[in-house]
Design an enzyme around this catalytic site. Structure first.
Site, mmCIF file in Angstrom:
data_model
loop_
_atom_site.group_PDB
_atom_site.id
_atom_site.type_symbol
_atom_site.label_atom_id
_atom_site.label_comp_id
_atom_site.label_asym_id
_atom_site.label_seq_id
_atom_site.Cartn_x
_atom_site.Cartn_y
_atom_site.Cartn_z
ATOM 1 N N ASP A 352 -0.515 0.011 -4.627
ATOM 2 C CA ASP A 352 -1.927 -0.240 -4.858
ATOM 3 C C ASP A 352 -2.569 -0.826 -3.602
ATOM 4 O OD1 ASP A 352 -4.246 -0.673 -6.783
ATOM 5 O OD2 ASP A 352 -3.882 -2.735 -6.125
ATOM 6 N N GLU A 388 -1.850 4.196 -2.067
ATOM 7 C CA GLU A 388 -3.275 4.304 -2.309
ATOM 8 C C GLU A 388 -3.916 3.874 -0.992
ATOM 9 O OE1 GLU A 388 -6.608 2.875 -5.561
ATOM 10 O OE2 GLU A 388 -5.157 1.399 -4.837
#
Length: 710
Positions: A352, A388
């Site tokens: 993330d 990401e």
């Protein structure tokens, strides 16, 4: 409790059970004293506490060994030191702290003012000091037994180019599943249940990407509203599987349950990828609670503002950012990754806001220490690593800038394909780049098409169904005001906002879903499908359901669109059956063996070749793509050249039907229709050789020229 306290060892960090006792080790550079707190949950009083002062310190690690301690023992720490927020120090021994290396955590936070290191409501805010004991309200770390019978468990090691990733949520996937016993729904055990595995294997996915399962914090402001941090991007325990997804938590049994889930999935050939959040923790900014790292050694874990260390550099939008430039933080992250690989047998990670981890000082640096360490690590470097590739910093959008070996969520693929199918003013040239694996982003750095993790939707944003059903977000359940302009989801409701009985709108929506799925699975790169998109799951227009632990987020199996599900299964099977859609190498755009059609060729609907100027028209909506099955330029594991059938794909994003003429160079071949998104029943339909084929408005037709008997 034990009376014997031995010096113990500084490594490994955390609580390590050896069959005779437990070694405890905690890193803190700036602490003046550390107390290990042992809790007896079986006593009549609420978790009476025994404090043990740690006198052994090796470098910055405080440690001891206690014989007789067994799995199930609850513990925490009280760490002494200066409380000087403006200098970056927030020590407060009145607060029991969760071990950062805890392998299991006993429960969830019971929100109370004592969990904050300062006095809430004080005029000095976080510069004040709280003397209230937080012990009754903080969950405790649990000593676990690491032994587990893995039997002959082997990781599937599915190559990237053969992978189909399925992003899902432990609870959301199983909570309403009719074939899973009610008593285990929402748990790791439910994910590993035969009904779940049967569905995943029949769908054709090769890996599940689980949204965060590291133990996380449910934000106080959400709890007070009766909501929760459903997605879980608020970690407080990077080694501990979250207790909320476990059916049995006695003595840290959530660890065993997680391992059993992985073993069951591996037996079915399904990999387990974890969505991990190493960029921040659930302790928030300077006004946040003191739960773990903030009280253990705030300045040794977080990025603090240089001229006033009271405040945090926030590149994540959550209040704080872990400082991956510091050796102890790098070790913390790497130890966690290795633990999940070696002890929990997971097959990869999706990071993330990964751009945050690459920041040296304030700029993103692809050669940062984080990537250097991973690149040389013999364990971590061998699993799937997916980024990401952005955060909220000014230079935070880093698609295409991660090192070789990494996959990246390709946000440009998402945006381009959405724009194409809603008829936005975009160039066919970009569509061509995205369809071929985004060579403009990845090819120059010796990466492969598999660097591109392609997706149309993700957990964040509209579902596929809602993408074609709503123009605006509808987040009333979140307590949000929806009257703030466009949702910016590149969505189109096809003529009606939300549910409708209009048969023409419904027909168009169904076709658009098939168009988007077809483009996803027939493009080069690695496709990622969000759970439920294959059967039309809706969130009723909510494009940010992060706090909705209810029917808005859970998969409603009873309302599944069975026709769309069948189409998706056939589509995935088509991709898996034909290596031409999952190339390992880039297209060359040159004639095969010096003559004949190229490995890929582009044509206008009337059959003529695409010229340079055709790519730059923002009004162009239609094209044909020829894929030569003899131009794969790859070999199988035994060195035999890989060959496939020829395919001709006709994309028509125009609202009216078009007659596509087969290019003259292809017109002498025998073709069959294998897919038509205007008619989801069309698979493997033989046609007579002809010069033109009608493609309905907003549709894809795929032809195959068989070169090999099946």
């Amino acid at each position: 409790m034990s009376k014997n306290i031995y010096p113990g060892k500084p490594y490994p960090l955390g609580a390590t059970y050896d069959g005779q006792g437990v070694n405890f080790a905690l890193f803190s550079d700036n602490a003046t004293n550390v107390e290990l707190c042992l809790f007896d949950s079986s006593a009549e009083q609420k978790q009476p506490e025994e404090r043990i002062k740690l006198t052994e310190r090796t470098h910055q690690i405080w440690h001891c060994y206690i014989p007789g301690i067994k799995p199930g023992q609850l513990y925490g720490y009280r760490v002494h030191g200066p409380y000087e927020p403006e200098q970056g120090h927030r020590f407060n021994a009145n607060k029991v702290l969760i071990d950062p290396y805890a392998k299991a955590i006993s429960g969830t936070i019971d929100w109370h003012d004592s969990l904050f290191g300062y006095e809430l409501g004080h005029h000095a805010e976080d510069l004040s000091f709280s003397a209230t004991d937080s012990s009754p309200y903080i969950p405790k770390a649990v000593v676990v037994d690491p032994t587990f019978d893995w039997e002959d468990d082997q990781p599937p090691r599915t190559p990237y180019h053969q992978s189909v990733i399925y992003e899902t949520h432990v609870k959301g996937f199983t909570q309403l599943h009719p074939d899973i016993p009610e008593e285990i729904r929402g748990t790791y055990e439910a994910i590993g249940h035969p009904a779940s595995i049967k569905y995943l294997t029949e769908l054709g996915v090769t890996a599940i990407e689980l949204m965060p399962v590291h133990h996380f914090v449910n934000d106080r402001h959400l709890a007070e509203k009766g909501l929760s941090n459903y997605w879980g991007y608020n970690t407080i325990g990077f080694f501990a599987p979250d207790v909320r997804y476990a059916g049995n938590i006695d003595n840290g049994q959530q660890v065993q349950e997680f391992k059993q889930m992985v073993k069951a999935l591996h037996k079915a050939g399904i990999e387990v990828i974890l969505d991990v959040v190493y960029n921040h923790t659930g302790e928030g900014n300077h006004m946040g609670p003191t739960l773990s790292l903030k009280g253990i050694d705030n300045s040794s874990y977080y990025r603090l503002v240089d001229d006033n260390k009271r405040y945090y550099n926030d590149y994540t939008g959550t209040g704080n950012t872990l400082n991956a430039m510091l050796p102890n933080v790098l070790r913390y992250i790497m130890d966690s990754l290795r633990y999940w690989i070696t002890e929990m047998h997971v097959d990869g990670f999706r990071f993330d806001l990964a751009a945050t981890l690459a920041r040296e000082l304030h700029e993103v640096n692809r050669l940062s220490g984080f990537f250097d360490i991973i690149y040389q690590d013999p364990t971590i470097s061998q699993v799937k690593l997916i980024s990401e590739p952005w955060d909220i910093g000014e230079d935070g959008y880093q698609v295409g800038n991660f090192p070789p070996g990494w996959g990246e969520w390709n946000g440009k693929f998402r945006d381009c394909i959405r724009d194409y199918w809603i008829g936005a003013d975009s160039m066919l040239g970009e569509f061509g780049q995205r369809f071929t694996g985004s060579p403009d982003l990845y090819q120059e750095d010796y990466r492969k098409p598999t660097a591109s993790i392609n997706f149309i939707t993700a957990h964040d944003g509209f579902t596929l169904n809602d993408l074609v059903s709503y123009n605006e977000k509808h987040n009333e359940a979140n307590g949000e005001d929806n009257n703030d302009g466009e949702s910016h989801n590149r969505s189109w409701n096809c003529g009606a906002e939300g549910p409708t009985d209009d048969p023409e709108v419904i027909k168009l929506r169904d076709r658009q879903k098939r168009n988007l799925l077809t483009t996803l699975f027939l493009s080069q790169g690695v496709p990622m499908l969000v759970a439920g998109d294959e059967f039309g799951r809706t969130q009723q227009g909510n494009n940010n359901a992060y706090c909705q632990d209810n029917e808005i987020s859970w998969l409603n199996w009873g309302e599944a669109d069975r026709d769309l599900l069948a189409f998706t299964r056939r589509l995935i099977a088509l991709r898996k059956d034909h290596p031409i859609f999952r190339r390992r190498k880039w297209f060359r755009g040159k004639p095969v063996k010096g003559k004949g059609p190229e490995d890929i060729a582009w044509f206008l609907p009337e059959g003529g070749p695409m010229e340079d100027h055709n790519w730059d028209h923002d009004f162009a909506r239609s094209l044909g793509i020829y894929l030569n099955g003899l131009g794969l330029h790859s070999v199988d594991p035994k060195g035999v050249p890989i060959k496939d059938d020829n395919f001709y794909l006709m994309f028509n994003a125009h609202h009216e039907p078009l007659e596509y003429r087969l290019p003259e160079v292809l017109n002498n071949k025998s073709w069959e229709i294998v897919l038509d998104t205007a008619n989801d029943d069309v698979f493997e339909q033989t046609i007579n050789n002809r010069e033109s084929i009608r493609v309905e408005g907003r549709a894809v037709v795929v032809l195959r020229n068989k070169l090999f008997n099946e």
